[in-house]
Enzyme design. Structure first.
Site, PDB file in Angstrom:
ATOM      1  N   HIS A 186       6.560   5.455  -2.419  1.00 49.00           N
ATOM      2  CA  HIS A 186       6.303   5.039  -1.046  1.00 49.00           C
ATOM      3  C   HIS A 186       4.960   5.608  -0.605  1.00 49.00           C
ATOM      4  CE1 HIS A 186       7.203   3.496   2.864  1.00 49.00           C
ATOM      5  NE2 HIS A 186       7.175   4.686   3.431  1.00 49.00           N
ATOM      6  N   HIS A 216      -0.901   0.741   4.276  1.00 50.29           N
ATOM      7  CA  HIS A 216       0.545   0.572   4.412  1.00 50.29           C
ATOM      8  C   HIS A 216       0.816  -0.760   5.091  1.00 50.29           C
ATOM      9  CE1 HIS A 216       4.685   1.138   4.790  1.00 50.29           C
ATOM     10  NE2 HIS A 216       4.752   2.267   5.477  1.00 50.29           N
ATOM     11  N   GLU A 218       9.387  12.846  -0.891  1.00 50.86           N
ATOM     12  CA  GLU A 218       9.654  11.887  -1.975  1.00 50.86           C
ATOM     13  C   GLU A 218       9.493  12.550  -3.339  1.00 50.86           C
ATOM     14  OE1 GLU A 218       8.395   7.363  -3.423  1.00 50.86           O
ATOM     15  OE2 GLU A 218       7.196   8.387  -1.882  1.00 50.86           O
ATOM     16  N   LYS A 274      -0.718   2.347  -2.006  1.00 54.17           N
ATOM     17  CA  LYS A 274      -1.119   2.339  -0.594  1.00 54.17           C
ATOM     18  C   LYS A 274      -2.473   3.019  -0.404  1.00 54.17           C
ATOM     19  CE  LYS A 274       3.454   2.198   1.640  1.00 54.17           C
ATOM     20  NZ  LYS A 274       4.351   2.297   0.479  1.00 54.17           N
ATOM     21  N   CYS A 315       9.828  -0.457   7.159  1.00 51.25           N
ATOM     22  CA  CYS A 315       8.939  -0.585   5.997  1.00 51.25           C
ATOM     23  C   CYS A 315       9.694  -0.834   4.699  1.00 51.25           C
ATOM     24  CB  CYS A 315       8.073   0.660   5.882  1.00 51.25           C
ATOM     25  SG  CYS A 315       7.094   0.950   7.372  1.00 51.25           S
ATOM     26  N   PHE A 366      11.109   3.715   9.024  1.00 54.52           N
ATOM     27  CA  PHE A 366      11.563   4.370  10.245  1.00 54.52           C
ATOM     28  C   PHE A 366      13.020   3.986  10.503  1.00 54.52           C
ATOM     29  CE2 PHE A 366       7.132   4.601  12.481  1.00 54.52           C
ATOM     30  CZ  PHE A 366       6.746   5.589  11.601  1.00 54.52           C
TER      31      PHE A 366
END
Length: 417
Positions: free
Chosen positions: A305, A342, A316, A337, A165, A403
């Site tokens: 994010h 996402h 975060e 998002k 991502c 990831f």
């Protein structure tokens, strides 16, 4: 070596909120949810039956019907967004040096839909290998960059970037670096993703990453809300035209903003979970600030994010409060998002575009779908909940994490001659 300044001179966007920059931005500042029931396949037996798909999109409205059948959806939308950006930048191909125009493009997964369909068709047969001759060229992740370069005749640096991502943010940083060290005058950069499919939704369901709020899908993406239960899958593409400042000025280009710096780190912790204290996120923001020669107090807005997962959002925010200290409470923070879902490998560039537009228009897009405060998150932070806020934005930071522990951050700032 004197590094060159790098500016943004063109933007293209296909998102669940609209198929061009104007519609995307209007959707963001008006707090529109891009979620809906899945139409791209029959999801009736899946745990998650909704996603943030592109709306009113048909590839053949933009591309030749025969040619579009040879191109996976992720590359189709990459081409269309790049066409928008090249047009927006008013690049005159007769007056530029095509050998110094590159394409550096990201995707987290690439042609998953093509791969899935070809394997399903093979499995239905008698074992005789009958595959579409375009199977491999449609599927491979680098093909979007290749297709864009062939379409426009750009012969400079050309490659794909994959870091889950974080892919399109890493692509932007690579493009930025190629220009500032003098290896290119212009780079078409960004990313695309199109994996709303049986394999995509089923795979993320199996790892319990997706929200299953089927009865309330429009509010399912709820970053920082106490009842968040996973991310909502999105699809889309975003493209930026990055350009050497001197080159842009010489051709009289419109300048949206300047790229100030970027950073990339690894959590080195877990294949899917973030470091619980946000170590990699902290380091990537510090790295981006150092690269930009900026202080934490110089940042006005962070597009986080913020995927709406229980672990990721908190980690975060710990990193943000560590890096920014008391200034963290003067920042606007939001996760777009909550509206786009996402978009995986395309998320970084789509959110960087939101940062650029916040600088241009002086508006912070909101984090929608907030209903219940999470007692584990600092309530004094300004999450820009539910409604856009007007404020001058001189510099904005965009975070993307993937990831494998990949972290990337890019800083954009107001262009000053």
């Amino acid at each position: 070596m004197q590094l060159k300044r790098v500016v943004v001179t063109g933007i293209g966007a296909l998102t669940p909120l609209g198929n061009n920059l104007e519609d995307y931005w209007n959707g963001l500042i008006n707090g529109v949810s891009g979620a809906n029931m899945i139409t791209l396949f029959d999801a009736s037996k899946f745990k998650t039956k909704f996603a943030c798909e592109l709306k009113n999109f048909e590839a053949t409205d933009y591309l030749d019907r025969k040619e579009s059948r040879k191109i996976d959806r992720f590359a189709q939308i990459a081409i269309i967004a790049s066409d928008q950006a090249v047009l927006d930048a008013k690049i005159d191909k007769a007056t530029i040096n095509p050998d110094r125009v590159g394409v550096i493009f990201g995707s987290g997964i690439g042609g998953l839909i093509t791969f899935q369909n070809e394997v399903i068709d093979f499995a239905k047969g008698d074992g005789t290998p009958r595959f579409n001759p375009y199977f491999i060229p449609k599927m491979i992740l680098d093909i979007a960059a290749g297709q864009i370069s062939m379409r426009h005749g750009f012969r400079g640096p050309n490659f794909a970037v994959v870091s889950a991502c974080a892919s399109s943010t890493n692509a932007i940083i690579d493009a930025f670096d190629y220009i500032r060290i003098g290896k290119a005058d212009i780079v078409v950069t960004g990313g695309s993703e199109a994996v709303v499919s049986q394999a995509g939704v089923g795979g993320f369901n199996a790892m319990k990453a997706l929200s299953e709020r089927n009865d309330g899908f429009e509010t399912a993406s709820r970053p920082y809300d106490k009842d968040r239960d996973g991310f909502v899958m999105g699809e889309g593409a975003g493209v930026l035209i990055l350009e050497d400042l001197d080159h842009a000025l010489a051709r009289g280009a419109h300048i949206y903003c300047e790229i100030a710096g970027g950073g990339a780190t690894a959590d080195a912790h877990h294949i899917t979970a973030p470091h619980p204290e946000g170590l990699g996120a902290k380091n990537v923001m510090l790295s981006a600030l150092k690269d930009a020669g900026m202080k934490p107090e110089d940042i006005d807005y962070i597009n986080t994010h913020g995927t709406s997962t229980p672990l990721g959002d908190g980690a975060e925010l710990k990193a943000i409060t560590h890096v920014f200290g008391e200034h963290a409470y003067k920042l606007n923070i939001s996760s777009t998002k909550s509206m786009t879902g996402h978009c995986l490998g395309a998320a970084g560039v789509i959110e960087a575009i939101a940062c650029i537009q916040s600088i241009v228009h002086g508006i912070i897009p909101p984090t929608i779908n907030h209903f219940t405060d999470d007692p584990e998150l600092d309530p004094q932070l300004n999450f820009t909940f539910n409604k856009a806020q007007h404020r001058p934005v001189n510099a904005a930071l965009s975070n993307t994490f993937g990831f494998g522990g990949h972290n990337a951050a890019v800083i954009v700032k107001k262009y000053v001659a």
